[in-house]
Design a protein around this motif. Structure first.
Motif, PDB file in Angstrom:
ATOM      1  N   PRO A 105      40.248  45.074  52.186  1.00 51.60           N
ATOM      2  CA  PRO A 105      41.367  44.466  51.107  1.00 51.60           C
ATOM      3  C   PRO A 105      40.797  43.988  49.703  1.00 51.60           C
ATOM      4  CG  PRO A 105      40.798  42.602  52.724  1.00 51.60           C
ATOM      5  CD  PRO A 105      39.976  43.784  53.010  1.00 51.60           C
ATOM      6  N   TYR A 106      40.091  44.872  49.444  1.00 49.66           N
ATOM      7  CA  TYR A 106      39.378  44.445  47.930  1.00 49.66           C
ATOM      8  C   TYR A 106      39.331  45.874  47.055  1.00 49.66           C
ATOM      9  CZ  TYR A 106      37.535  40.258  49.671  1.00 49.66           C
ATOM     10  OH  TYR A 106      37.550  38.994  50.175  1.00 49.66           O
ATOM     11  N   HIS A 107      39.974  45.527  45.609  1.00 49.08           N
ATOM     12  CA  HIS A 107      39.791  46.730  44.623  1.00 49.08           C
ATOM     13  C   HIS A 107      38.689  46.503  43.831  1.00 49.08           C
ATOM     14  CE1 HIS A 107      41.001  49.537  41.929  1.00 49.08           C
ATOM     15  NE2 HIS A 107      41.084  48.809  40.823  1.00 49.08           N
ATOM     16  N   ILE A 108      37.813  47.604  43.676  1.00 49.10           N
ATOM     17  CA  ILE A 108      36.445  47.442  42.952  1.00 49.10           C
ATOM     18  C   ILE A 108      36.747  48.029  41.897  1.00 49.10           C
ATOM     19  CG2 ILE A 108      34.054  47.959  43.007  1.00 49.10           C
ATOM     20  CD1 ILE A 108      34.066  48.473  45.939  1.00 49.10           C
ATOM     21  N   SER A 109      36.884  47.291  40.749  1.00 52.93           N
ATOM     22  CA  SER A 109      37.503  48.201  39.401  1.00 52.93           C
ATOM     23  C   SER A 109      36.075  48.321  38.593  1.00 52.93           C
ATOM     24  CB  SER A 109      37.892  46.799  38.455  1.00 52.93           C
ATOM     25  OG  SER A 109      37.032  45.868  38.069  1.00 52.93           O
ATOM     26  N   TRP A 110      36.340  49.165  37.682  1.00 45.03           N
ATOM     27  CA  TRP A 110      35.178  49.785  36.886  1.00 45.03           C
ATOM     28  C   TRP A 110      34.109  48.520  36.342  1.00 45.03           C
ATOM     29  CZ3 TRP A 110      32.776  49.539  32.141  1.00 45.03           C
ATOM     30  CH2 TRP A 110      32.105  50.780  31.746  1.00 45.03           C
ATOM     31  N   LEU A 111      34.825  47.471  35.933  1.00 48.93           N
ATOM     32  CA  LEU A 111      33.961  46.322  35.410  1.00 48.93           C
ATOM     33  C   LEU A 111      33.087  45.819  36.521  1.00 48.93           C
ATOM     34  CD1 LEU A 111      32.915  44.715  33.058  1.00 48.93           C
ATOM     35  CD2 LEU A 111      35.044  43.343  33.491  1.00 48.93           C
ATOM     36  N   LYS A 112      33.994  45.839  37.811  1.00 52.90           N
ATOM     37  CA  LYS A 112      33.115  45.021  38.963  1.00 52.90           C
ATOM     38  C   LYS A 112      31.905  45.891  39.388  1.00 52.90           C
ATOM     39  CE  LYS A 112      36.815  42.496  40.895  1.00 52.90           C
ATOM     40  NZ  LYS A 112      38.114  42.508  41.990  1.00 52.90           N
ATOM     41  N   TRP A 113      32.090  47.404  39.449  1.00 51.39           N
ATOM     42  CA  TRP A 113      31.291  48.288  39.910  1.00 51.39           C
ATOM     43  C   TRP A 113      29.954  47.906  38.911  1.00 51.39           C
ATOM     44  CZ3 TRP A 113      30.974  52.352  43.383  1.00 51.39           C
ATOM     45  CH2 TRP A 113      29.738  53.158  43.490  1.00 51.39           C
ATOM     46  N   ASP A 170      29.105  41.026  63.945  1.00 53.09           N
ATOM     47  CA  ASP A 170      29.691  39.610  64.343  1.00 53.09           C
ATOM     48  C   ASP A 170      30.056  38.755  62.986  1.00 53.09           C
ATOM     49  OD1 ASP A 170      29.118  40.090  66.944  1.00 53.09           O
ATOM     50  OD2 ASP A 170      27.047  39.395  66.690  1.00 53.09           O
ATOM     51  N   ASN A 171      31.147  39.350  62.594  1.00 54.53           N
ATOM     52  CA  ASN A 171      31.777  38.556  61.401  1.00 54.53           C
ATOM     53  C   ASN A 171      30.873  38.266  60.194  1.00 54.53           C
ATOM     54  OD1 ASN A 171      33.859  37.305  59.912  1.00 54.53           O
ATOM     55  ND2 ASN A 171      33.509  35.323  61.008  1.00 54.53           N
ATOM     56  N   PRO A 172      30.550  39.161  59.626  1.00 57.10           N
ATOM     57  CA  PRO A 172      29.762  38.939  58.388  1.00 57.10           C
ATOM     58  C   PRO A 172      30.482  38.588  57.106  1.00 57.10           C
ATOM     59  CG  PRO A 172      30.238  41.257  58.230  1.00 57.10           C
ATOM     60  CD  PRO A 172      30.833  40.656  59.670  1.00 57.10           C
ATOM     61  N   GLY A 173      31.793  38.480  57.356  1.00 57.34           N
ATOM     62  CA  GLY A 173      32.520  38.182  56.185  1.00 57.34           C
ATOM     63  C   GLY A 173      33.158  39.193  55.403  1.00 57.34           C
ATOM     64  N   THR A 174      34.577  39.382  55.188  1.00 60.40           N
ATOM     65  CA  THR A 174      35.015  40.517  54.757  1.00 60.40           C
ATOM     66  C   THR A 174      34.432  41.112  53.413  1.00 60.40           C
ATOM     67  OG1 THR A 174      37.165  40.103  55.801  1.00 60.40           O
ATOM     68  CG2 THR A 174      37.103  41.675  54.344  1.00 60.40           C
ATOM     69  N   ILE A 175      34.249  40.202  52.335  1.00 53.87           N
ATOM     70  CA  ILE A 175      33.778  40.762  51.331  1.00 53.87           C
ATOM     71  C   ILE A 175      32.275  40.974  51.324  1.00 53.87           C
ATOM     72  CG2 ILE A 175      33.323  37.944  50.689  1.00 53.87           C
ATOM     73  CD1 ILE A 175      33.979  40.625  48.057  1.00 53.87           C
ATOM     74  N   HIS A 176      31.393  40.259  52.348  1.00 49.93           N
ATOM     75  CA  HIS A 176      30.112  40.510  52.429  1.00 49.93           C
ATOM     76  C   HIS A 176      29.960  41.929  53.178  1.00 49.93           C
ATOM     77  CE1 HIS A 176      29.804  36.056  52.053  1.00 49.93           C
ATOM     78  NE2 HIS A 176      29.394  36.344  50.656  1.00 49.93           N
ATOM     79  N   GLY A 177      30.905  42.096  54.038  1.00 43.89           N
ATOM     80  CA  GLY A 177      30.937  43.399  54.909  1.00 43.89           C
ATOM     81  C   GLY A 177      31.180  44.509  53.817  1.00 43.89           C
ATOM     82  N   MET A 178      32.058  44.386  52.793  1.00 43.22           N
ATOM     83  CA  MET A 178      32.369  45.561  51.883  1.00 43.22           C
ATOM     84  C   MET A 178      31.059  45.591  50.690  1.00 43.22           C
ATOM     85  SD  MET A 178      32.901  45.579  48.217  1.00 43.22           S
ATOM     86  CE  MET A 178      33.618  43.893  47.814  1.00 43.22           C
ATOM     87  N   GLY A 179      30.379  44.272  50.648  1.00 42.00           N
ATOM     88  CA  GLY A 179      29.271  44.352  49.887  1.00 42.00           C
ATOM     89  C   GLY A 179      28.222  45.221  50.461  1.00 42.00           C
TER      90      GLY A 179
END
Length: 495
Positions: free
Chosen positions: A226-234, A420-429
């Protein structure tokens, strides 16, 4: 002899095509895999078939896309439902899955970005930007090399195809070398062409819109998390790595590909003369420059100053470039300049990845490849180190990073979702950093189309490319490790 030489590649391609279908058939007739639906097994069969086509280049990429879509539709359509109910999935549902990539916003972004690339070529704005920068860097070889790298970075901001960027630079570089009175096979030619190809690869990782394969990965990542990776974030995540690697590239080339001379007295004059021959900027170039800078500003301020995503912005750009009176292109010109096959492969790759996820094929494959080896029990840093190394190594066998992203990213997503639950943001990372690693294409000329374009100039030998490429790969991977321990933690991409 010439006829025999021409016939051999065709024979090898036919052998590879037959082998691809044989692999497909073998997986289809194997006993059912434990824990995997029939549709998932058939999706994996198509995946193996596709990988063999892509690695061997048995057929062109657009043709491989047609094979993939047809096989997915028939094989999945004639499979039992995923949850054991009676009947079949049906070709109507299977066709929707097989064509899902063509309705992806990511495909629209790539197609629109390729319009911008075509406009740069048609108006000659890419050549003008390159010559303008080179005219400011002086006559020393160090200055010219620095200028070539800077041009590569600037073009990556506006041209979403590394192949197109290298294609724009090659005639300029060869023209300069010829005007300097040197041969095409000179060390200076090799130095500058290798700089162009590798800069294109480096900044395909650093900039979200610099290459189509990034859109493949983002399509899967943004659907799974559930994260949008914008141009600037990338850009904030990957550009620092690309900037350091650009500096590394400069010093590696100067050390390994020592040119014949340290300076060319007429160098600056040659470039200025070429720039003078272009004359004043045309109206179409001025309008395109305004449109391109406008797009860059909107991309960079996505999610901060306005709510428009990258695809919406690029569609607005396309409309402006084609608008009567304001635009710089006509449709009749565009349809000849756009590499439509790239778009078809891109969409088919997304479709294949989507079907792998829908049929649990990616999840099953992730368990076999990663969980069985105990990756799930390792630290996130170790997992990142292994996944990125795996992506870099497997890329040696692929000629297209787009096809590699279509193959690998869905599997990595399935693996991360089973952790085992790395965290959603960190899984995305973890998945995003793996996507960065897929961009590595330094070792062999066949690892990327821009490499092959550079190799086709005849300015360097394969051993030169490998020598530079191995050094860049080792240093680039070491930087990934360092960033995983520091910078990517600081920006909370990793825990």
């Amino acid at each position: 002899m010439k006829k025999e030489e021409k016939s051999k590649p065709k024979k090898m391609k036919w052998n590879a095509l037959v082998l691809s279908f044989l692999i497909l058939l073998i997986i289809l007739v194997l006993p059912p895999f434990a824990g995997l639906p029939v549709a998932g097994q058939r999706a994996l069969a198509v995946l193996a078939f596709a990988i063999m086509l892509w690695v061997t280049e048995a057929v062109t990429y657009p043709v491989s896309a047609a094979f993939i879509i047809a096989l997915l539709t028939f094989l999945i359509g004639l499979s039992p439902p995923l949850h054991g109910a009676g009947g079949l999935i049906g070709t109507k549902t299977a066709l929707e899955w097989s064509l899902s990539g063509f309705s992806s916003a990511a495909v629209a972004l790539v197609a629109g970005a390729l319009f911008l690339s075509a406009a740069m070529q048609e108006t000659g704005l890419d050549k003008r930007i390159a010559l303008l920068v080179l005219s400011k860097v002086g006559s020393t070889i160090k200055g010219i090399l620095f200028g070539v790298i800077i041009v590569g970075i600037l073009l990556a901001l506006f041209i979403p195809s590394p192949t197109a960027r290298v294609g724009a630079m090659i005639p300029i570089i060869l023209g300069m070398v010829s005007a300097f009175g040197l041969q095409k096979e000179s060390r200076l030619s090799a130095l500058l062409i290798l700089a162009t190809a590798n800069t294109a690869t480096i900044w395909s990782i650093g900039i979200k819109t610099a290459t189509p394969q990034n859109m493949v990965g983002l399509n899967f990542i943004e659907k799974a998390f559930p994260y949008h990776i914008s141009w600037l974030k990338w850009f904030l995540a990957a550009a620092p790595w690309s900037l350091i690697m650009s500096i590394v590239l400069y010093f590696v080339l100067m050390l390994v590909m020592r040119p014949e001379t340290k300076a060319i007295s007429t160098g600056k004059d040659v470039v200025k003369n070429q720039l003078t021959e272009l004359g004043r900027m045309s109206g179409s170039q001025i309008r395109l420059l305004i449109i391109a800078f406008g797009a860059l500003i909107l991309w960079a301020t996505e999610d901060s100053l306005h709510p428009f995503d990258s695809t919406t912005i690029v569609l607005l750009v396309v409309a402006l470039m084609l608008a009567p009176g304001v635009g710089v292109l006509t449709w009749s010109k565009v349809e000849k300049l756009i590499p439509w096959g790239t778009i078809i492969l891109f969409a088919a790759g997304i479709s294949l990845g989507t079907v792998l996820l829908k049929t649990n094929g990616a999840t099953w494959l992730a368990k076999i490849f990663f969980n069985k080896f105990g990756l799930n029990s390792l630290s996130i840093f170790t997992i990142v180190a292994i996944l990125t190394a795996f992506a870099i190594l497997i890329h040696i066998g692929f000629a297209s990073a787009t096809s590699l992203a279509s193959t690998l990213i869905p599997v990595v997503i399935a693996f991360v979702q089973g952790m085992d639950n790395p965290g959603t943001i960190h899984g995305m990372g973890i998945v995003l950093i793996t996507q960065f690693a897929i961009g590595f294409g330094f070792i062999l000329p066949v690892n990327a189309p821009q490499n092959m374009l550079a190799y086709g100039t005849g300015t360097f030998e394969t051993k030169d490319f490998i020598k530079i490429g191995v050094i860049l790969t080792v240093i680039g991977y070491a930087l990934f490790i360092l960033f995983s321990l520091t910078y990517w933690k600081w920006i909370e991409l990793l825990p």
